[in-house]
Motif scaffolding. Sequence first.
Motif, PDB file in Angstrom:
ATOM      1  N   GLY A 141     -14.758 -33.464  -9.959  1.00  0.00           N
ATOM      2  CA  GLY A 141     -14.913 -34.728  -9.248  1.00  0.00           C
ATOM      3  C   GLY A 141     -16.088 -34.755  -8.292  1.00  0.00           C
ATOM      4  N   ARG A 142     -16.819 -33.666  -8.178  1.00  0.00           N
ATOM      5  CA  ARG A 142     -17.952 -33.626  -7.256  1.00  0.00           C
ATOM      6  C   ARG A 142     -19.288 -33.632  -7.991  1.00  0.00           C
ATOM      7  NH1 ARG A 142     -13.664 -31.091  -5.484  1.00  0.00           N
ATOM      8  NH2 ARG A 142     -12.928 -31.497  -3.386  1.00  0.00           N
ATOM      9  N   LEU A 143     -19.261 -33.250  -9.268  1.00  0.00           N
ATOM     10  CA  LEU A 143     -20.459 -33.303 -10.101  1.00  0.00           C
ATOM     11  C   LEU A 143     -20.167 -34.193 -11.294  1.00  0.00           C
ATOM     12  CD1 LEU A 143     -21.693 -29.603 -10.255  1.00  0.00           C
ATOM     13  CD2 LEU A 143     -22.514 -31.426  -8.800  1.00  0.00           C
ATOM     14  N   THR A 144     -21.128 -35.031 -11.636  1.00  0.00           N
ATOM     15  CA  THR A 144     -20.987 -35.909 -12.783  1.00  0.00           C
ATOM     16  C   THR A 144     -22.187 -35.707 -13.696  1.00  0.00           C
ATOM     17  OG1 THR A 144     -19.887 -37.549 -11.400  1.00  0.00           O
ATOM     18  CG2 THR A 144     -20.771 -38.318 -13.510  1.00  0.00           C
ATOM     19  N   ARG A 145     -21.905 -35.438 -14.976  1.00  0.00           N
ATOM     20  CA  ARG A 145     -22.988 -35.285 -15.949  1.00  0.00           C
ATOM     21  C   ARG A 145     -23.095 -36.578 -16.759  1.00  0.00           C
ATOM     22  NH1 ARG A 145     -25.646 -30.926 -18.064  1.00  0.00           N
ATOM     23  NH2 ARG A 145     -24.156 -29.486 -17.139  1.00  0.00           N
ATOM     24  N   GLU A 146     -24.265 -37.174 -16.705  1.00  0.00           N
ATOM     25  CA  GLU A 146     -24.519 -38.392 -17.465  1.00  0.00           C
ATOM     26  C   GLU A 146     -24.801 -38.033 -18.923  1.00  0.00           C
ATOM     27  OE1 GLU A 146     -24.439 -41.594 -16.191  1.00  0.00           O
ATOM     28  OE2 GLU A 146     -23.660 -40.645 -14.381  1.00  0.00           O
ATOM     29  N   GLU A 147     -24.772 -39.027 -19.806  1.00  0.00           N
ATOM     30  CA  GLU A 147     -25.035 -38.790 -21.229  1.00  0.00           C
ATOM     31  C   GLU A 147     -26.416 -38.195 -21.471  1.00  0.00           C
ATOM     32  OE1 GLU A 147     -24.240 -42.144 -23.702  1.00  0.00           O
ATOM     33  OE2 GLU A 147     -22.236 -42.423 -22.859  1.00  0.00           O
ATOM     34  N   ASN A 148     -27.375 -38.517 -20.584  1.00  0.00           N
ATOM     35  CA  ASN A 148     -28.733 -37.993 -20.749  1.00  0.00           C
ATOM     36  C   ASN A 148     -28.867 -36.562 -20.219  1.00  0.00           C
ATOM     37  OD1 ASN A 148     -28.686 -38.354 -18.000  1.00  0.00           O
ATOM     38  ND2 ASN A 148     -30.322 -39.863 -17.937  1.00  0.00           N
ATOM     39  N   GLY A 149     -27.748 -35.963 -19.743  1.00  0.00           N
ATOM     40  CA  GLY A 149     -27.767 -34.585 -19.271  1.00  0.00           C
ATOM     41  C   GLY A 149     -28.028 -34.438 -17.782  1.00  0.00           C
ATOM     42  N   VAL A 150     -28.366 -35.526 -17.102  1.00  0.00           N
ATOM     43  CA  VAL A 150     -28.633 -35.465 -15.668  1.00  0.00           C
ATOM     44  C   VAL A 150     -27.313 -35.289 -14.920  1.00  0.00           C
ATOM     45  CG1 VAL A 150     -29.537 -36.734 -13.675  1.00  0.00           C
ATOM     46  CG2 VAL A 150     -30.709 -36.874 -15.878  1.00  0.00           C
ATOM     47  N   ILE A 151     -27.308 -34.380 -13.951  1.00  0.00           N
ATOM     48  CA  ILE A 151     -26.107 -34.121 -13.155  1.00  0.00           C
ATOM     49  C   ILE A 151     -26.281 -34.759 -11.775  1.00  0.00           C
ATOM     50  CG2 ILE A 151     -24.599 -32.347 -12.179  1.00  0.00           C
ATOM     51  CD1 ILE A 151     -25.694 -30.418 -14.263  1.00  0.00           C
ATOM     52  N   TYR A 152     -25.263 -35.475 -11.330  1.00  0.00           N
ATOM     53  CA  TYR A 152     -25.264 -36.107 -10.014  1.00  0.00           C
ATOM     54  C   TYR A 152     -24.196 -35.474  -9.136  1.00  0.00           C
ATOM     55  CZ  TYR A 152     -28.049 -39.705 -12.249  1.00  0.00           C
ATOM     56  OH  TYR A 152     -29.038 -40.366 -12.936  1.00  0.00           O
ATOM     57  N   VAL A 153     -24.439 -35.470  -7.836  1.00  0.00           N
ATOM     58  CA  VAL A 153     -23.493 -34.908  -6.874  1.00  0.00           C
ATOM     59  C   VAL A 153     -22.780 -36.039  -6.142  1.00  0.00           C
ATOM     60  CG1 VAL A 153     -23.227 -33.470  -4.810  1.00  0.00           C
ATOM     61  CG2 VAL A 153     -24.994 -32.906  -6.490  1.00  0.00           C
ATOM     62  N   ASN A 154     -21.464 -35.937  -6.031  1.00  0.00           N
ATOM     63  CA  ASN A 154     -20.674 -36.837  -5.196  1.00  0.00           C
ATOM     64  C   ASN A 154     -20.587 -36.167  -3.829  1.00  0.00           C
ATOM     65  OD1 ASN A 154     -18.722 -38.160  -3.755  1.00  0.00           O
ATOM     66  ND2 ASN A 154     -17.124 -37.956  -5.295  1.00  0.00           N
ATOM     67  N   PHE A 155     -21.511 -36.504  -2.936  1.00  0.00           N
ATOM     68  CA  PHE A 155     -21.575 -35.840  -1.638  1.00  0.00           C
ATOM     69  C   PHE A 155     -20.360 -36.135  -0.769  1.00  0.00           C
ATOM     70  CE2 PHE A 155     -25.981 -35.558  -2.943  1.00  0.00           C
ATOM     71  CZ  PHE A 155     -26.258 -34.243  -2.618  1.00  0.00           C
ATOM     72  N   ASN A 156     -19.748 -37.306  -0.936  1.00  0.00           N
ATOM     73  CA  ASN A 156     -18.531 -37.604  -0.161  1.00  0.00           C
ATOM     74  C   ASN A 156     -17.435 -36.604  -0.493  1.00  0.00           C
ATOM     75  OD1 ASN A 156     -19.697 -39.824   1.070  1.00  0.00           O
ATOM     76  ND2 ASN A 156     -19.049 -41.213  -0.550  1.00  0.00           N
ATOM     77  N   GLY A 157     -17.288 -36.283  -1.757  1.00  0.00           N
ATOM     78  CA  GLY A 157     -16.269 -35.330  -2.166  1.00  0.00           C
ATOM     79  C   GLY A 157     -16.623 -33.898  -1.820  1.00  0.00           C
TER      80      GLY A 157
END
Length: 102
Positions: free
Chosen positions: A35-51
């Motif tokens: 729940g803190r990292l999200t991988r998009e279909e294009n392979g890019v990883i995003y961080v949920n800094f709130n979590g």
Amino acid sequence: VILFQWLETGRSDVGFTAQQLREVFEDGQDDELKGRLTREENGVIYVNFNGLTAVVVKAVQELAAVVAGTEVETAARLDGLRAALDEAALSARMLSSKVEDL
């Protein structure tokens, strides 16, 4: 740590990438990342800094406990060394006294 500029504002900032965060948690702590990292279909990883805040606070608490334990252990060792030094000094004085008597 990386330096970057926000595209929207041009403001400079400092932070880290999701990939860097993933490397920190490679030692089997994947549950912490759910729940803190999200991988998009294009392979890019995003961080949920709130979590991520709770994870960081927990890590700081764990480190504080380690430091406190180390301080207690170090103080006990220092007390033991002081006692040994006092005993050695007493033995040296007694030996010196015996040598003078000869």
